[in-house]
Design an enzyme around this catalytic site. Structure first.
Site, short mmCIF file in Angstrom:
data_model
loop_
_atom_site.label_atom_id
_atom_site.label_comp_id
_atom_site.label_asym_id
_atom_site.label_seq_id
_atom_site.Cartn_x
_atom_site.Cartn_y
_atom_site.Cartn_z
N HIS A 200 0.81 -1.23 0.00
CA HIS A 200 0.00 0.00 0.00
C HIS A 200 0.84 1.27 0.00
O HIS A 200 0.30 2.38 -0.08
CB HIS A 200 -1.02 0.00 1.16
CG HIS A 200 -0.43 0.20 2.53
ND1 HIS A 200 -0.51 1.39 3.19
CD2 HIS A 200 0.21 -0.65 3.36
CE1 HIS A 200 0.06 1.27 4.39
NE2 HIS A 200 0.51 0.03 4.51
N CYS A 324 1.71 11.56 18.64
CA CYS A 324 0.35 11.80 19.13
C CYS A 324 -0.66 10.85 18.50
O CYS A 324 -1.56 10.36 19.15
CB CYS A 324 -0.05 13.23 18.80
SG CYS A 324 -0.95 13.98 20.12
N1 PLP Z 1 7.89 -0.12 8.39
C1 PLP Z 1 7.87 1.16 7.98
C2 PLP Z 1 9.16 1.90 7.80
C3 PLP Z 1 6.65 1.79 7.73
O1 PLP Z 1 6.65 3.07 7.34
C4 PLP Z 1 5.44 1.07 7.91
C5 PLP Z 1 4.13 1.72 7.72
O2 PLP Z 1 3.98 2.89 7.83
C6 PLP Z 1 5.52 -0.27 8.32
C7 PLP Z 1 6.76 -0.83 8.55
C8 PLP Z 1 4.28 -1.11 8.50
O3 PLP Z 1 3.74 -1.48 7.27
P1 PLP Z 1 2.23 -2.00 7.14
O4 PLP Z 1 1.36 -0.81 7.26
O5 PLP Z 1 2.14 -2.62 5.78
O6 PLP Z 1 2.02 -3.00 8.22
#
Ligand code: PLP
Length: 393
Positions: A200, A324
């Site tokens: 996504h 937050c």
């Molecule tokens: N790792 C990082 C660096 C992210 O930015 C995100 C989501 O914002 C995730 C992991 C988690 O991914 P997911 O939303 O597909 O679980």
């Protein structure tokens, strides 16, 4: 006007991706594990997506394992390696600025008796390679450092980290959730053993991601079940999402550098105008080694949440740098790790640009931001005190 500048949080599904997914909700619905034509059709679709994803990062298709997203991939990498290599050692190295999916997994592993070291970062958010070398012991089984930070956009020296890990015989995992589809990645050239990604973030559907696991890496299963994903991750495959992820990553990585340059030009235009028009603003993260779409800005004397809500009323969506949103009033650990004072960390806003943003939208955002900061500062006791002191000088 509506302006979406929160592409690091999530993106919409690209039209072409949706078109590719739709048949797999209706006509082509077979269980890919079934031994008939319905099953074969979806199994072929999954193979194609696996190849698209492997090609995008220079992996082999059988090194790609589908998961439910970045969080699951991160959890699996850390817990799966920790469990598989428990007899070899109990030491894991990560950084202070990782996503919660990594940091919370390390907290969990700590409770099980693992020792975790957290690398510090410099003012740009870059880990110290000498510190990494000095922390590796014969008990170290895994190093996990994110490819690019989700808040400030800084890209880590991944190839160098990979080389250090390889030299010491330690596995290297990278959370590339923000980097995949945004910058060129090559797991072979960068010496990466495991890599997390999430659809996504690059105009694919939500709830689907992947973990690249280099052939030969020993990892325990997170999800016990059937024989899906070569018995490593049981559960009937989410075929439409997998198809969408494959297509989305193929699209995102076609002419990736050209697309990155276009988006970085727009980001730079925005940042330069903001710095020119608004005083007491800092641009966080590395100026040279950063994700093309990320601008993290700290506005002194104002609260990030107040900026966020004011811009939201004007139709502009962005994100605040403090924690937050996660229900805590603590400033973000990443911003504190790069040396921001808590008061400045609180006034931080992340703008993340997307492929369909227009310069008209950016100009509108700049105008509204100038108005918002002026209005909020005019009501800020901190700004009042600052001005009084400065006028007395
Ligand atoms: N790792 C990082 C660096 C992210 O930015 C995100 C989501 O914002 C995730 C992991 C988690 O991914 P997911 O939303 O597909 O679980």
């Amino acid at each position: 006007m509506k302006v979406y500048l929160d592409h690091a949080a999530t993106t919409y599904v690209d039209d072409e991706v949706l078109k590719e997914m739709l048949p797999y909700f209706t006509n082509t619905f077979g269980n890919p594990n079934s031994q008939h034509a319905y099953g074969r059709d979806t199994a072929i679709a999954i193979d194609k997506a696996r190849t698209q994803i492997a090609n995008a990062i220079n992996a082999k298709p059988n090194e790609i394992y589908f998961t439910s997203g970045g969080t699951e991939s991160d959890n699996w990498a850390l817990k799966g390696i920790a469990s598989a290599l428990r007899n070899k050692g109990n030491h894991i190295i990560t950084s202070k600025i990782e996503h919660a999916a990594i940091l919370e997994s390390t907290k969990y592993l700590k409770k099980l008796g693992f020792e975790i070291d957290y690398l510090s970062v410099d003012k740009d958010g870059v880990v110290d390679l000498e510190e990494l070398k000095s922390l590796i012991t014969d008990k170290t089984i895994l190093v996990s450092v994110m490819t690019a930070n989700n808040e400030i956009g800084t890209i880590q020296p991944i190839k160098e980290i990979g080389a250090i890990c390889k030299e010491h015989g330690v596995l290297f995992h990278t959370d590339a959730v923000q980097a995949t589809g945004a910058i060129k990645l090559d797991v072979r050239d960068m010496n990466i053993d495991l890599l997390s990604m999430s659809s996504h973030k690059f105009y694919g559907p939500k709830g689907i991601g992947a973990l690249y696991i280099r052939t030969g890496v020993k990892i325990d299963n997170l999800m016990s079940g059937g024989h899906q994903e070569r018995t490593k991750r049981g559960g009937t495959s989410n075929v439409p999402a997998i198809v969408g992820m494959g297509k989305a990553l193929e699209l995102a990585t076609t002419n990736i550098e050209e697309k990155g340059k276009k988006i970085a030009d727009m980001r730079d235009y925005f940042v330069n105008k903001v710095l020119e028009k608004i005083p007491y603003v800092t641009y966080n993260g590395s100026k040279t080694n950063r994700l093309p779409n990320n601008a993290s800005l700290s506005f002194e004397f104002v609260e990030g949440e107040s900026i966020l809500f004011s811009l939201d009323l004007e139709g502009i969506a962005c994100s605040s740098g403090s924690a937050c949103s996660s229900g805590s009033l603590e400033p973000s650990a990443t911003l504190l790790a790069i040396g921001k004072a808590p008061k400045d960390a609180h006034g931080t806003i992340r703008f993340t640009f997307g492929k369909d943003n227009t310069y008209e939208q950016i100009d509108y955002t700049i105008d509204k931001l100038v108005e918002t900061i002026e209005r909020l500062r005019s009501m800020s006791p901190l700004f009042y005190e600052f001005k009084k002191e400065n006028e007395n000088v």
